[in-house]
Design a protein around this motif. Structure first.
Motif, PDB file in Angstrom:
ATOM      1  N   LEU A 235      33.702  31.462  36.417  1.00 24.97           N
ATOM      2  CA  LEU A 235      35.268  31.180  36.246  1.00 24.97           C
ATOM      3  C   LEU A 235      35.847  32.605  36.491  1.00 24.97           C
ATOM      4  O   LEU A 235      37.272  32.489  36.996  1.00 24.97           O
TER       5      LEU A 235
ATOM      6  N   VAL B 254      42.079  32.800  33.650  1.00 25.74           N
ATOM      7  CA  VAL B 254      40.919  31.840  33.159  1.00 25.74           C
ATOM      8  C   VAL B 254      41.207  30.826  32.212  1.00 25.74           C
ATOM      9  O   VAL B 254      42.245  31.030  31.508  1.00 25.74           O
ATOM     10  N   PRO B 255      40.437  29.874  32.138  1.00 24.77           N
ATOM     11  CA  PRO B 255      40.886  28.720  31.359  1.00 24.77           C
ATOM     12  C   PRO B 255      40.542  28.617  29.894  1.00 24.77           C
ATOM     13  O   PRO B 255      39.979  27.624  29.337  1.00 24.77           O
TER      14      PRO B 255
ATOM     15  N   TYR C 166      43.920  33.928  39.630  1.00 25.02           N
ATOM     16  CA  TYR C 166      44.048  32.808  38.836  1.00 25.02           C
ATOM     17  C   TYR C 166      43.748  33.461  37.429  1.00 25.02           C
ATOM     18  O   TYR C 166      43.319  34.393  37.278  1.00 25.02           O
TER      19      TYR C 166
ATOM     20  N   ILE D 287      44.452  25.698  29.772  1.00 23.50           N
ATOM     21  CA  ILE D 287      43.551  26.342  28.936  1.00 23.50           C
ATOM     22  C   ILE D 287      42.643  25.401  28.289  1.00 23.50           C
ATOM     23  O   ILE D 287      43.346  24.229  27.959  1.00 23.50           O
TER      24      ILE D 287
ATOM     25  N   ALA E  80      38.703  33.337  39.370  1.00 24.27           N
ATOM     26  CA  ALA E  80      40.013  33.925  38.849  1.00 24.27           C
ATOM     27  C   ALA E  80      40.245  34.934  39.705  1.00 24.27           C
ATOM     28  O   ALA E  80      41.618  35.414  39.985  1.00 24.27           O
TER      29      ALA E  80
ATOM     30  N   GLN F 228      41.782  25.613  35.505  1.00 22.71           N
ATOM     31  CA  GLN F 228      42.242  26.706  36.056  1.00 22.71           C
ATOM     32  C   GLN F 228      43.204  26.633  37.229  1.00 22.71           C
ATOM     33  O   GLN F 228      44.247  27.397  37.241  1.00 22.71           O
ATOM     34  N   ASP F 229      43.164  25.799  38.254  1.00 20.77           N
ATOM     35  CA  ASP F 229      44.091  25.407  39.188  1.00 20.77           C
ATOM     36  C   ASP F 229      45.531  24.899  38.668  1.00 20.77           C
ATOM     37  O   ASP F 229      46.396  25.090  39.401  1.00 20.77           O
TER      38      ASP F 229
ATOM     39  N   ASP G  77      46.564  26.137  35.827  1.00 14.51           N
ATOM     40  CA  ASP G  77      47.141  27.152  34.731  1.00 14.51           C
ATOM     41  C   ASP G  77      47.122  26.647  33.048  1.00 14.51           C
ATOM     42  O   ASP G  77      48.126  26.919  32.495  1.00 14.51           O
TER      43      ASP G  77
ATOM     44  N   ARG H 124      37.592  24.358  36.290  1.00  8.31           N
ATOM     45  CA  ARG H 124      38.308  24.400  37.521  1.00  8.31           C
ATOM     46  C   ARG H 124      39.744  23.835  37.751  1.00  8.31           C
ATOM     47  O   ARG H 124      40.820  24.265  38.302  1.00  8.31           O
TER      48      ARG H 124
END
Length: 135
Positions: free
Chosen positions: A122, A133-134, A131, A101, A126, A96-97, A99, A93
Motif C-alpha cells: 500500500l 495511505v489508508p 495517494y 482510512i 501510494a 485508498q482510492d 482517500d 485499495r
C-alpha cells in the motif's frame, strides 16, 4: 498540516450466527467513536465468513465511502474485513482510492498490515499514484 475530521462508518462482522456477537462489537465501536469525539455516519454488520467482500454490511460500508458519507471505517481488527490477504488488499485499495482510512481499535492495524505484507504494497501504491495511505 490540518488534522482531518473523522466521519466514521462502523463495521462489525461475526462468523457466528449469533447476532448478539456482532451487535456487541458494534456497540463497543460506537462507544470508542464517542470517546474520541468522532462523527458516526452509520453502522453495518454481517453474520458470515470473511471469504468475500460481497456481503450486505460491507456493501453499505463501501457505498458510504464511495458516496462521501464517511471518510473512515472503524473496526475491531483487520480480521473483521477478511481473514484472506487478497480481500483485505482489495478493500484497502478501495479506501485508498477514495482517500478514506481504516481504524482498528483492538489491534495495532499497522502491525497487522506489516505482518501480512500489505503495508509495503500500500505504501508503494501510494507513492506510485500520489495517494495517501489508508490508515
Amino acid at each position: 498540516m490540518k488534522e482531518r475530521k473523522i466521519i466514521a462508518w462502523i463495521y462489525a462482522r461475526s462468523d457466528s450466527a449469533d447476532p448478539v456477537e456482532a451487535s456487541s462489537a458494534a456497540e463497543k465501536l460506537l462507544k470508542e467513536a464517542e470517546v474520541r469525539n468522532w462523527t458516526v455516519a452509520g453502522v453495518s454488520q454481517d453474520l458470515c465468513t470473511g471469504i468475500s467482500l460481497e456481503r450486505p454490511g460491507m456493501r453499505e460500508v463501501m457505498r458510504a465511502i464511495h458516496n462521501g458519507l464517511a471518510n473512515a471505517v472503524l473496526i475491531e481488527s483487520l480480521e473483521q474485513i477478511s481473514g484472506f490477504k487478497l480481500e483485505c488488499r482489495l478493500f484497502l485499495r478501495f479506501l485508498q482510492d477514495h482517500d478514506a482510512i481504516l481504524i482498528g481499535v483492538d489491534a495495532d492495524l499497522r502491525y497487522e498490515l506489516w505482518i501480512t505484507g500489505l503495508e509495503t504494497t500500500l505504501i508503494e501504491r501510494a507513492v506510485r499514484k500520489h495517494y495517501g495511505v489508508p490508515w
